[in-house]
Design a protein around this motif. Sequence first.
Motif, PDB file in Angstrom:
ATOM      1  N   PHE A   1       0.821  -1.207   0.000  1.00 49.96           N
ATOM      2  CA  PHE A   1       0.000   0.000   0.000  1.00 49.96           C
ATOM      3  C   PHE A   1       0.860   1.264   0.000  1.00 49.96           C
ATOM      4  CE2 PHE A   1      -2.479   3.388   1.898  1.00 49.96           C
ATOM      5  CZ  PHE A   1      -3.635   3.339   1.136  1.00 49.96           C
ATOM      6  N   THR A   2       1.834   1.331   0.906  1.00 58.28           N
ATOM      7  CA  THR A   2       2.595   2.573   1.053  1.00 58.28           C
ATOM      8  C   THR A   2       3.696   2.733   0.008  1.00 58.28           C
ATOM      9  OG1 THR A   2       4.106   1.575   2.669  1.00 58.28           O
ATOM     10  CG2 THR A   2       2.161   2.726   3.532  1.00 58.28           C
ATOM     11  N   GLU A   3       4.113   1.657  -0.621  1.00 58.71           N
ATOM     12  CA  GLU A   3       5.159   1.754  -1.639  1.00 58.71           C
ATOM     13  C   GLU A   3       4.581   1.689  -3.048  1.00 58.71           C
ATOM     14  OE1 GLU A   3       7.904  -1.355  -0.526  1.00 58.71           O
ATOM     15  OE2 GLU A   3       8.389  -0.350   1.372  1.00 58.71           O
ATOM     16  N   TYR A   4       3.296   1.979  -3.178  1.00 63.50           N
ATOM     17  CA  TYR A   4       2.601   1.938  -4.461  1.00 63.50           C
ATOM     18  C   TYR A   4       3.300   2.831  -5.482  1.00 63.50           C
ATOM     19  CZ  TYR A   4      -1.049   2.727  -7.932  1.00 63.50           C
ATOM     20  OH  TYR A   4      -1.751   2.834  -9.105  1.00 63.50           O
ATOM     21  N   ASP A   5       3.483   2.305  -6.670  1.00 69.38           N
ATOM     22  CA  ASP A   5       4.080   3.067  -7.763  1.00 69.38           C
ATOM     23  C   ASP A   5       3.026   3.223  -8.851  1.00 69.38           C
ATOM     24  OD1 ASP A   5       5.533   4.161  -9.844  1.00 69.38           O
ATOM     25  OD2 ASP A   5       6.863   2.452 -10.086  1.00 69.38           O
ATOM     26  N   PRO A   6       2.567   4.461  -9.102  1.00 72.23           N
ATOM     27  CA  PRO A   6       1.521   4.645 -10.099  1.00 72.23           C
ATOM     28  C   PRO A   6       2.005   4.507 -11.533  1.00 72.23           C
ATOM     29  CG  PRO A   6       2.255   6.772  -9.329  1.00 72.23           C
ATOM     30  CD  PRO A   6       2.988   5.721  -8.506  1.00 72.23           C
ATOM     31  N   GLY A   7       3.306   4.405 -11.734  1.00 69.89           N
ATOM     32  CA  GLY A   7       3.833   4.403 -13.093  1.00 69.89           C
ATOM     33  C   GLY A   7       3.854   5.825 -13.628  1.00 69.89           C
ATOM     34  N   SER A   8       3.956   5.955 -14.914  1.00 68.64           N
ATOM     35  CA  SER A   8       4.043   7.278 -15.536  1.00 68.64           C
ATOM     36  C   SER A   8       2.716   8.023 -15.409  1.00 68.64           C
ATOM     37  CB  SER A   8       4.401   7.132 -17.016  1.00 68.64           C
ATOM     38  OG  SER A   8       4.304   8.393 -17.656  1.00 68.64           O
ATOM     39  N   ILE A   9       2.794   9.269 -14.954  1.00 73.45           N
ATOM     40  CA  ILE A   9       1.599  10.113 -14.861  1.00 73.45           C
ATOM     41  C   ILE A   9       1.697  11.327 -15.778  1.00 73.45           C
ATOM     42  CG2 ILE A   9       1.066   9.406 -12.494  1.00 73.45           C
ATOM     43  CD1 ILE A   9       2.237  12.124 -11.577  1.00 73.45           C
ATOM     44  N   GLU A  10       2.745  11.406 -16.555  1.00 80.04           N
ATOM     45  CA  GLU A  10       3.033  12.640 -17.283  1.00 80.04           C
ATOM     46  C   GLU A  10       2.825  12.566 -18.792  1.00 80.04           C
ATOM     47  OE1 GLU A  10       7.008  13.534 -16.031  1.00 80.04           O
ATOM     48  OE2 GLU A  10       6.380  13.839 -13.964  1.00 80.04           O
ATOM     49  N   THR A  11       2.036  11.636 -19.292  1.00 77.52           N
ATOM     50  CA  THR A  11       1.835  11.523 -20.727  1.00 77.52           C
ATOM     51  C   THR A  11       0.853  12.584 -21.207  1.00 77.52           C
ATOM     52  OG1 THR A  11       2.228   9.151 -20.595  1.00 77.52           O
ATOM     53  CG2 THR A  11       1.174   9.971 -22.599  1.00 77.52           C
ATOM     54  N   LEU A  12       1.354  13.495 -22.048  1.00 77.92           N
ATOM     55  CA  LEU A  12       0.542  14.563 -22.610  1.00 77.92           C
ATOM     56  C   LEU A  12       0.488  14.413 -24.125  1.00 77.92           C
ATOM     57  CD1 LEU A  12       2.029  17.557 -20.581  1.00 77.92           C
ATOM     58  CD2 LEU A  12      -0.232  16.556 -20.270  1.00 77.92           C
ATOM     59  N   PHE A  13      -0.633  14.825 -24.712  1.00 83.30           N
ATOM     60  CA  PHE A  13      -0.807  14.801 -26.156  1.00 83.30           C
ATOM     61  C   PHE A  13      -1.225  16.190 -26.606  1.00 83.30           C
ATOM     62  CE2 PHE A  13      -1.929  10.592 -24.525  1.00 83.30           C
ATOM     63  CZ  PHE A  13      -1.069   9.788 -25.260  1.00 83.30           C
ATOM     64  N   GLU A  14      -0.719  16.602 -27.762  1.00 84.64           N
ATOM     65  CA  GLU A  14      -1.140  17.896 -28.309  1.00 84.64           C
ATOM     66  C   GLU A  14      -2.615  17.825 -28.652  1.00 84.64           C
ATOM     67  OE1 GLU A  14       1.203  19.827 -31.302  1.00 84.64           O
ATOM     68  OE2 GLU A  14       3.043  18.930 -30.518  1.00 84.64           O
ATOM     69  N   THR A  15      -3.290  18.968 -28.529  1.00 86.72           N
ATOM     70  CA  THR A  15      -4.712  19.008 -28.844  1.00 86.72           C
ATOM     71  C   THR A  15      -5.014  20.212 -29.718  1.00 86.72           C
ATOM     72  OG1 THR A  15      -6.944  19.017 -27.956  1.00 86.72           O
ATOM     73  CG2 THR A  15      -5.308  20.286 -26.731  1.00 86.72           C
ATOM     74  N   SER A  16      -5.992  20.051 -30.562  1.00 82.23           N
ATOM     75  CA  SER A  16      -6.454  21.181 -31.371  1.00 82.23           C
ATOM     76  C   SER A  16      -7.768  21.717 -30.820  1.00 82.23           C
ATOM     77  CB  SER A  16      -6.634  20.741 -32.824  1.00 82.23           C
ATOM     78  OG  SER A  16      -7.566  19.676 -32.883  1.00 82.23           O
ATOM     79  N   SER A  17      -8.224  21.126 -29.731  1.00 88.16           N
ATOM     80  CA  SER A  17      -9.514  21.535 -29.156  1.00 88.16           C
ATOM     81  C   SER A  17      -9.332  22.205 -27.798  1.00 88.16           C
ATOM     82  CB  SER A  17     -10.443  20.328 -29.049  1.00 88.16           C
ATOM     83  OG  SER A  17      -9.848  19.343 -28.225  1.00 88.16           O
ATOM     84  N   SER A  18      -8.376  23.106 -27.700  1.00 86.89           N
ATOM     85  CA  SER A  18      -8.170  23.828 -26.450  1.00 86.89           C
ATOM     86  C   SER A  18      -9.440  24.574 -26.080  1.00 86.89           C
ATOM     87  CB  SER A  18      -7.013  24.825 -26.581  1.00 86.89           C
ATOM     88  OG  SER A  18      -5.804  24.125 -26.757  1.00 86.89           O
ATOM     89  N   GLY A  19      -9.697  24.664 -24.807  1.00 83.49           N
ATOM     90  CA  GLY A  19     -10.841  25.419 -24.322  1.00 83.49           C
ATOM     91  C   GLY A  19     -12.090  24.600 -24.102  1.00 83.49           C
ATOM     92  N   GLU A  20     -12.093  23.319 -24.486  1.00 82.14           N
ATOM     93  CA  GLU A  20     -13.256  22.456 -24.262  1.00 82.14           C
ATOM     94  C   GLU A  20     -13.021  21.617 -23.014  1.00 82.14           C
ATOM     95  OE1 GLU A  20     -14.100  20.178 -27.758  1.00 82.14           O
ATOM     96  OE2 GLU A  20     -14.038  21.943 -29.050  1.00 82.14           O
ATOM     97  N   MET A  21     -14.052  21.525 -22.198  1.00 85.07           N
ATOM     98  CA  MET A  21     -13.930  20.792 -20.939  1.00 85.07           C
ATOM     99  C   MET A  21     -13.722  19.299 -21.180  1.00 85.07           C
ATOM    100  SD  MET A  21     -16.668  20.364 -17.813  1.00 85.07           S
ATOM    101  CE  MET A  21     -17.060  22.079 -17.837  1.00 85.07           C
ATOM    102  N   VAL A  22     -12.831  18.714 -20.389  1.00 80.90           N
ATOM    103  CA  VAL A  22     -12.632  17.268 -20.337  1.00 80.90           C
ATOM    104  C   VAL A  22     -13.061  16.826 -18.947  1.00 80.90           C
ATOM    105  CG1 VAL A  22     -10.921  15.408 -20.362  1.00 80.90           C
ATOM    106  CG2 VAL A  22     -10.702  17.323 -21.964  1.00 80.90           C
TER     107      VAL A  22
END
Length: 192
Positions: free
Chosen positions: A46-67
Amino acid sequence: MGNSEAMVPDPLEKIARALLVEIGEDPDREGLQGTPARYARWWREFTEYDPGSIETLFETSSSGEMVAVSGMRVWSLCEHHLLPFSCRVSVGYVPQDHVLGLSKFARIAHQHAHRLQLQERLTSDIADTIEKLTASPDVAVICKGEHLCMAMRGIRTPATMTTAVWRGAFDEPAARGEFIALHSNSPHGQTS
């Protein structure tokens, strides 16, 4: 790892044995013999949990729309009683130039849940990380939690606690209302 290192028990096993003795159990009886080792492994997992990569970002052409992402379930431990609580987490944000990979929301939620925690801080921690990674000031997080420290002890009544963080555009009633509607209409956003 040498054989002598493999034989050294985790210090948490000693604590588990002492706990069993203090509550009137015999840690050497059948059924409890492996419990101290299982207890130690669970706490470490529990305390040594590793979430793995959390930083994957993708370019978007739909800025300003709620996700909006709803229905993520995480488990944590109340830091006041060391009893579990579960939370359903919903996240909303307005991307700028990049969107965060879908699985990263759950990884972020789990990352912050896997420690002694308060639900209020969990909600804020998730929002902080999403804001930092996405560079978007427009972030909303809702957590609906069921706490065993209330259901199993004290008043012994199950209840749902809801915490929310509203930042940037979500301070405005229209964006907040849209996110709440998306969260509420999701089969995973509702607490049963």
